[in-house]
Design a protein around this motif. Structure first.
Motif, PDB file in Angstrom:
ATOM      1  N   MET A 100       0.860  -1.171   0.000  1.00  0.00           N
ATOM      2  CA  MET A 100       0.000   0.000   0.000  1.00  0.00           C
ATOM      3  C   MET A 100       0.902   1.229   0.000  1.00  0.00           C
ATOM      4  SD  MET A 100      -3.447   0.490   2.206  1.00  0.00           S
ATOM      5  CE  MET A 100      -2.839   0.818   3.825  1.00  0.00           C
ATOM      6  N   SER A 101       0.552   2.216  -0.794  1.00  0.00           N
ATOM      7  CA  SER A 101       1.388   3.407  -0.897  1.00  0.00           C
ATOM      8  C   SER A 101       1.392   4.187   0.419  1.00  0.00           C
ATOM      9  CB  SER A 101       0.891   4.301  -2.037  1.00  0.00           C
ATOM     10  OG  SER A 101      -0.363   4.867  -1.690  1.00  0.00           O
ATOM     11  N   ASP A 102       2.416   5.020   0.572  1.00  0.00           N
ATOM     12  CA  ASP A 102       2.556   5.789   1.807  1.00  0.00           C
ATOM     13  C   ASP A 102       1.357   6.703   2.062  1.00  0.00           C
ATOM     14  OD1 ASP A 102       4.968   4.584   2.358  1.00  0.00           O
ATOM     15  OD2 ASP A 102       6.180   6.251   1.589  1.00  0.00           O
ATOM     16  N   TRP A 103       0.888   7.406   1.011  1.00  0.00           N
ATOM     17  CA  TRP A 103      -0.220   8.337   1.239  1.00  0.00           C
ATOM     18  C   TRP A 103      -1.485   7.582   1.624  1.00  0.00           C
ATOM     19  CZ3 TRP A 103      -5.038   8.742  -0.837  1.00  0.00           C
ATOM     20  CH2 TRP A 103      -5.291   8.079  -2.036  1.00  0.00           C
ATOM     21  N   LEU A 104      -1.712   6.429   1.023  1.00  0.00           N
ATOM     22  CA  LEU A 104      -2.903   5.646   1.324  1.00  0.00           C
ATOM     23  C   LEU A 104      -2.824   5.077   2.746  1.00  0.00           C
ATOM     24  CD1 LEU A 104      -5.566   4.785   0.002  1.00  0.00           C
ATOM     25  CD2 LEU A 104      -4.412   2.717  -0.761  1.00  0.00           C
ATOM     26  N   HIS A 105      -1.669   4.574   3.111  1.00  0.00           N
ATOM     27  CA  HIS A 105      -1.466   4.058   4.469  1.00  0.00           C
ATOM     28  C   HIS A 105      -1.687   5.175   5.492  1.00  0.00           C
ATOM     29  CE1 HIS A 105       0.128   1.622   7.698  1.00  0.00           C
ATOM     30  NE2 HIS A 105       0.915   2.642   8.013  1.00  0.00           N
ATOM     31  N   SER A 106      -1.115   6.330   5.240  1.00  0.00           N
ATOM     32  CA  SER A 106      -1.254   7.475   6.143  1.00  0.00           C
ATOM     33  C   SER A 106      -2.708   7.942   6.216  1.00  0.00           C
ATOM     34  CB  SER A 106      -0.350   8.609   5.655  1.00  0.00           C
ATOM     35  OG  SER A 106      -0.534   9.751   6.430  1.00  0.00           O
ATOM     36  N   PHE A 107      -3.381   7.983   5.080  1.00  0.00           N
ATOM     37  CA  PHE A 107      -4.779   8.419   5.044  1.00  0.00           C
ATOM     38  C   PHE A 107      -5.645   7.482   5.883  1.00  0.00           C
ATOM     39  CE2 PHE A 107      -9.006   8.094   2.960  1.00  0.00           C
ATOM     40  CZ  PHE A 107      -9.478   9.372   3.278  1.00  0.00           C
ATOM     41  N   TYR A 108      -5.493   6.178   5.680  1.00  0.00           N
ATOM     42  CA  TYR A 108      -6.338   5.236   6.425  1.00  0.00           C
ATOM     43  C   TYR A 108      -5.925   5.108   7.893  1.00  0.00           C
ATOM     44  CZ  TYR A 108      -9.650   4.132   2.871  1.00  0.00           C
ATOM     45  OH  TYR A 108     -10.679   4.233   1.968  1.00  0.00           O
ATOM     46  N   ALA A 109      -4.693   5.443   8.229  1.00  0.00           N
ATOM     47  CA  ALA A 109      -4.323   5.522   9.646  1.00  0.00           C
ATOM     48  C   ALA A 109      -5.134   6.633  10.307  1.00  0.00           C
ATOM     49  CB  ALA A 109      -2.830   5.774   9.797  1.00  0.00           C
ATOM     50  N   ASP A 110      -5.300   7.765   9.601  1.00  0.00           N
ATOM     51  CA  ASP A 110      -6.124   8.862  10.125  1.00  0.00           C
ATOM     52  C   ASP A 110      -7.603   8.488  10.155  1.00  0.00           C
ATOM     53  OD1 ASP A 110      -3.905  10.467  10.528  1.00  0.00           O
ATOM     54  OD2 ASP A 110      -4.129  11.525   8.615  1.00  0.00           O
ATOM     55  N   VAL A 111      -8.073   7.779   9.133  1.00  0.00           N
ATOM     56  CA  VAL A 111      -9.468   7.332   9.110  1.00  0.00           C
ATOM     57  C   VAL A 111      -9.731   6.414  10.305  1.00  0.00           C
ATOM     58  CG1 VAL A 111     -11.155   5.903   7.867  1.00  0.00           C
ATOM     59  CG2 VAL A 111      -9.776   7.575   6.610  1.00  0.00           C
ATOM     60  N   ASP A 112      -8.878   5.414  10.494  1.00  0.00           N
ATOM     61  CA  ASP A 112      -9.082   4.454  11.573  1.00  0.00           C
ATOM     62  C   ASP A 112      -8.941   5.097  12.951  1.00  0.00           C
ATOM     63  OD1 ASP A 112      -9.635   2.456   9.764  1.00  0.00           O
ATOM     64  OD2 ASP A 112      -7.688   1.466   9.961  1.00  0.00           O
ATOM     65  N   ALA A 113      -8.116   6.141  13.062  1.00  0.00           N
ATOM     66  CA  ALA A 113      -7.968   6.862  14.330  1.00  0.00           C
ATOM     67  C   ALA A 113      -9.069   7.904  14.505  1.00  0.00           C
ATOM     68  CB  ALA A 113      -6.594   7.524  14.392  1.00  0.00           C
ATOM     69  N   GLN A 114      -9.952   8.008  13.524  1.00  0.00           N
ATOM     70  CA  GLN A 114     -11.075   8.943  13.529  1.00  0.00           C
ATOM     71  C   GLN A 114     -10.599  10.387  13.734  1.00  0.00           C
ATOM     72  OE1 GLN A 114     -13.920   7.268  16.308  1.00  0.00           O
ATOM     73  NE2 GLN A 114     -14.496   5.697  14.853  1.00  0.00           N
ATOM     74  N   GLN A 115      -9.552  10.743  13.014  1.00  0.00           N
ATOM     75  CA  GLN A 115      -8.985  12.090  13.025  1.00  0.00           C
ATOM     76  C   GLN A 115      -9.657  12.920  11.936  1.00  0.00           C
ATOM     77  OE1 GLN A 115      -6.606  13.308  15.201  1.00  0.00           O
ATOM     78  NE2 GLN A 115      -6.971  11.392  16.291  1.00  0.00           N
ATOM     79  N   THR A 116     -10.833  13.423  12.235  1.00  0.00           N
ATOM     80  CA  THR A 116     -11.683  14.074  11.237  1.00  0.00           C
ATOM     81  C   THR A 116     -10.958  15.160  10.453  1.00  0.00           C
ATOM     82  OG1 THR A 116     -13.654  13.581  12.540  1.00  0.00           O
ATOM     83  CG2 THR A 116     -13.844  15.334  10.900  1.00  0.00           C
TER      84      THR A 116
END
Length: 140
Positions: free
Chosen positions: A1-17
């Motif tokens: 998984m690309s870095d931006w996608l991994h970072s984006f979904y880390a924020d999604v899963d952490a519920q960082q609106t």
């Protein structure tokens, strides 16, 4: 998984609106299940905050990823939602992400049957309701 996608979904899963919203264009679109599109950051914020209020956590378990072109991805996942009451609901999901030339998301469409999640949330809200006080108990 690309870095931006991994970072984006880390924020999604952490519920960082706010961090999630920063990844969208100002007029970006978010579609969750059969709900109408949320267009623009204010509308997307409302959707994300409502979800965050109902959940104590979420986690994406990746199954497949397809790159359509340099701007479009299709993702398959099993999403693990944890309600405030502790119930885990795991749902299959497919997501289509479109980005502009600068890499910001213009459209994120989440194809999911969220009915089992909302059934669990509804069941928890019913059990969390206080019992009505009968007039006999109130007088006693």
């Amino acid at each position: 998984m690309s870095d931006w996608l991994h970072s984006f979904y880390a924020d999604v899963d952490a519920q960082q609106t706010e961090r999630v919203l920063d990844r969208f264009t100002p007029d970006g679109e978010l579609v969750f299940g059969s709900n109408p599109p949320a267009i623009g950051r204010a509308a997307m914020r409302e959707v994300l905050e409502n979800l965050r209020a109902a959940l104590s956590g979420m986690r994406h378990e990746w199954c497949n990823r397809w790159t359509v072109d340099e701007r479009t991805l299709v993702l398959e996942a099993r999403v693990h939602y944890t309600t405030r009451g502790g119930t885990e609901v795991v749902l299959p999901c497919a997501t289509v992400i479109d980005r502009d030339a600068s890499g910001l998301i213009t459209s994120l469409r989440i194809h999911i049957d969220s009915a089992p999640l909302f059934t669990a949330l509804d069941a928890e809200s019913v059990t969390a309701q206080p019992e009505p006080v009968s007039s006999d108990k109130a007088a006693g």
